[in-house]
Design a protein around this motif. Sequence first.
Motif, short mmCIF file in Angstrom:
data_model
loop_
_atom_site.label_atom_id
_atom_site.label_comp_id
_atom_site.label_asym_id
_atom_site.label_seq_id
_atom_site.Cartn_x
_atom_site.Cartn_y
_atom_site.Cartn_z
N GLN A 21 0.83 -1.21 0.00
CA GLN A 21 0.00 0.00 0.00
C GLN A 21 0.86 1.26 0.00
O GLN A 21 0.59 2.22 -0.72
CB GLN A 21 -0.92 0.01 1.22
CG GLN A 21 -2.03 -1.02 1.17
CD GLN A 21 -2.76 -1.12 2.49
OE1 GLN A 21 -2.15 -1.30 3.55
NE2 GLN A 21 -4.09 -0.98 2.44
N ILE A 22 1.91 1.24 0.81
CA ILE A 22 2.80 2.41 0.89
C ILE A 22 3.52 2.59 -0.44
O ILE A 22 3.58 3.71 -0.97
CB ILE A 22 3.82 2.26 2.04
CG1 ILE A 22 3.10 2.19 3.39
CG2 ILE A 22 4.82 3.41 2.02
CD1 ILE A 22 3.99 1.77 4.54
N SER A 23 4.03 1.50 -1.00
CA SER A 23 4.74 1.55 -2.27
C SER A 23 3.87 2.15 -3.36
O SER A 23 4.30 3.03 -4.11
CB SER A 23 5.19 0.14 -2.66
OG SER A 23 5.83 0.15 -3.90
N GLU A 24 2.64 1.70 -3.43
CA GLU A 24 1.71 2.21 -4.44
C GLU A 24 1.40 3.70 -4.21
O GLU A 24 1.36 4.49 -5.14
CB GLU A 24 0.41 1.40 -4.41
CG GLU A 24 -0.56 1.79 -5.49
CD GLU A 24 -1.80 0.91 -5.48
OE1 GLU A 24 -2.88 1.46 -5.76
OE2 GLU A 24 -1.69 -0.29 -5.18
N ALA A 25 1.22 4.07 -2.96
CA ALA A 25 0.85 5.45 -2.64
C ALA A 25 1.95 6.45 -2.96
O ALA A 25 1.67 7.55 -3.43
CB ALA A 25 0.45 5.56 -1.17
N ILE A 26 3.19 6.07 -2.70
CA ILE A 26 4.28 7.04 -2.89
C ILE A 26 5.08 6.81 -4.17
O ILE A 26 5.97 7.58 -4.49
CB ILE A 26 5.23 7.09 -1.67
CG1 ILE A 26 6.03 5.79 -1.55
CG2 ILE A 26 4.48 7.41 -0.40
CD1 ILE A 26 7.18 5.89 -0.58
N GLY A 27 4.77 5.72 -4.89
CA GLY A 27 5.45 5.46 -6.15
C GLY A 27 6.89 5.04 -6.00
O GLY A 27 7.74 5.45 -6.78
N ALA A 28 7.18 4.22 -5.01
CA ALA A 28 8.54 3.74 -4.78
C ALA A 28 8.59 2.22 -4.96
O ALA A 28 7.59 1.54 -4.73
CB ALA A 28 9.00 4.10 -3.37
N SER A 29 9.74 1.72 -5.34
CA SER A 29 9.90 0.27 -5.48
C SER A 29 9.86 -0.39 -4.10
O SER A 29 10.18 0.24 -3.09
CB SER A 29 11.23 -0.06 -6.16
OG SER A 29 12.31 0.19 -5.28
N ARG A 30 9.48 -1.65 -4.07
CA ARG A 30 9.42 -2.38 -2.79
C ARG A 30 10.80 -2.47 -2.14
O ARG A 30 10.92 -2.35 -0.93
CB ARG A 30 8.85 -3.78 -3.01
CG ARG A 30 7.39 -3.81 -3.40
CD ARG A 30 6.44 -3.50 -2.25
NE ARG A 30 6.38 -4.48 -1.22
CZ ARG A 30 5.52 -5.48 -1.14
NH1 ARG A 30 4.62 -5.63 -2.07
NH2 ARG A 30 5.55 -6.31 -0.13
N ALA A 31 11.85 -2.68 -2.95
CA ALA A 31 13.20 -2.79 -2.39
C ALA A 31 13.62 -1.49 -1.70
O ALA A 31 14.13 -1.50 -0.58
CB ALA A 31 14.19 -3.15 -3.49
N SER A 32 13.39 -0.38 -2.38
CA SER A 32 13.73 0.92 -1.81
C SER A 32 12.89 1.19 -0.58
O SER A 32 13.37 1.72 0.43
CB SER A 32 13.51 2.01 -2.85
OG SER A 32 13.75 3.27 -2.29
N LEU A 33 11.63 0.81 -0.66
CA LEU A 33 10.72 1.03 0.46
C LEU A 33 11.18 0.28 1.70
O LEU A 33 11.21 0.84 2.80
CB LEU A 33 9.31 0.58 0.06
CG LEU A 33 8.24 0.84 1.09
CD1 LEU A 33 7.99 2.33 1.21
CD2 LEU A 33 6.98 0.11 0.73
N THR A 34 11.57 -0.98 1.53
CA THR A 34 12.02 -1.80 2.66
C THR A 34 13.20 -1.15 3.36
O THR A 34 13.24 -1.03 4.59
CB THR A 34 12.39 -3.22 2.18
OG1 THR A 34 11.24 -3.80 1.57
CG2 THR A 34 12.87 -4.09 3.31
N THR A 35 14.17 -0.69 2.58
CA THR A 35 15.35 -0.04 3.15
C THR A 35 14.96 1.22 3.92
O THR A 35 15.44 1.46 5.03
CB THR A 35 16.34 0.33 2.02
OG1 THR A 35 16.73 -0.86 1.35
CG2 THR A 35 17.55 1.05 2.55
#
Length: 138
Positions: free
Chosen positions: A31-45
């Motif tokens: 949900q966060i990834s979709e909302a902010i337009g970031a990749s899952r890998a970047s999001l996890t970090t």
Amino acid sequence: MFLANDGVPPIAGRVLGWLMVCEPAEQSAGQISEAIGASRASLTTNIRVLMTVGFVERRTRPGERTGYYRLKDGAWEAVVRRQIASLVSFREVATDGLALLGTESTRADRVREAQDVFDWMAEVFELAPPPERKGGKR
């Protein structure tokens, strides 16, 4: 970009901003990834950065394996107080510096100026009441 001035990656700032305004308050990484337009890998970090700093916590729901992230209650006050404590601890460094330099030199004057500021900060924040929360829970 506001937090980038303090070395926080821009995506971490976007995650934090999203978690401050999203509904529901708990969001999965997807949900966060979709909302902010970031990749899952970047999001996890970047979520890991925010968790380490103390802004975000991870929760799971009964019967689910998915992790949900949310802004920690009281996070802003806790993070700011920790930063202030870190700054104020510099006065110990200044005290040690003055012990090495002696008290009568222009070098000591520069160190003493820093020490005076950090002494002032310590006094102000030790006496400061916690922030009053308007319209929210404490």
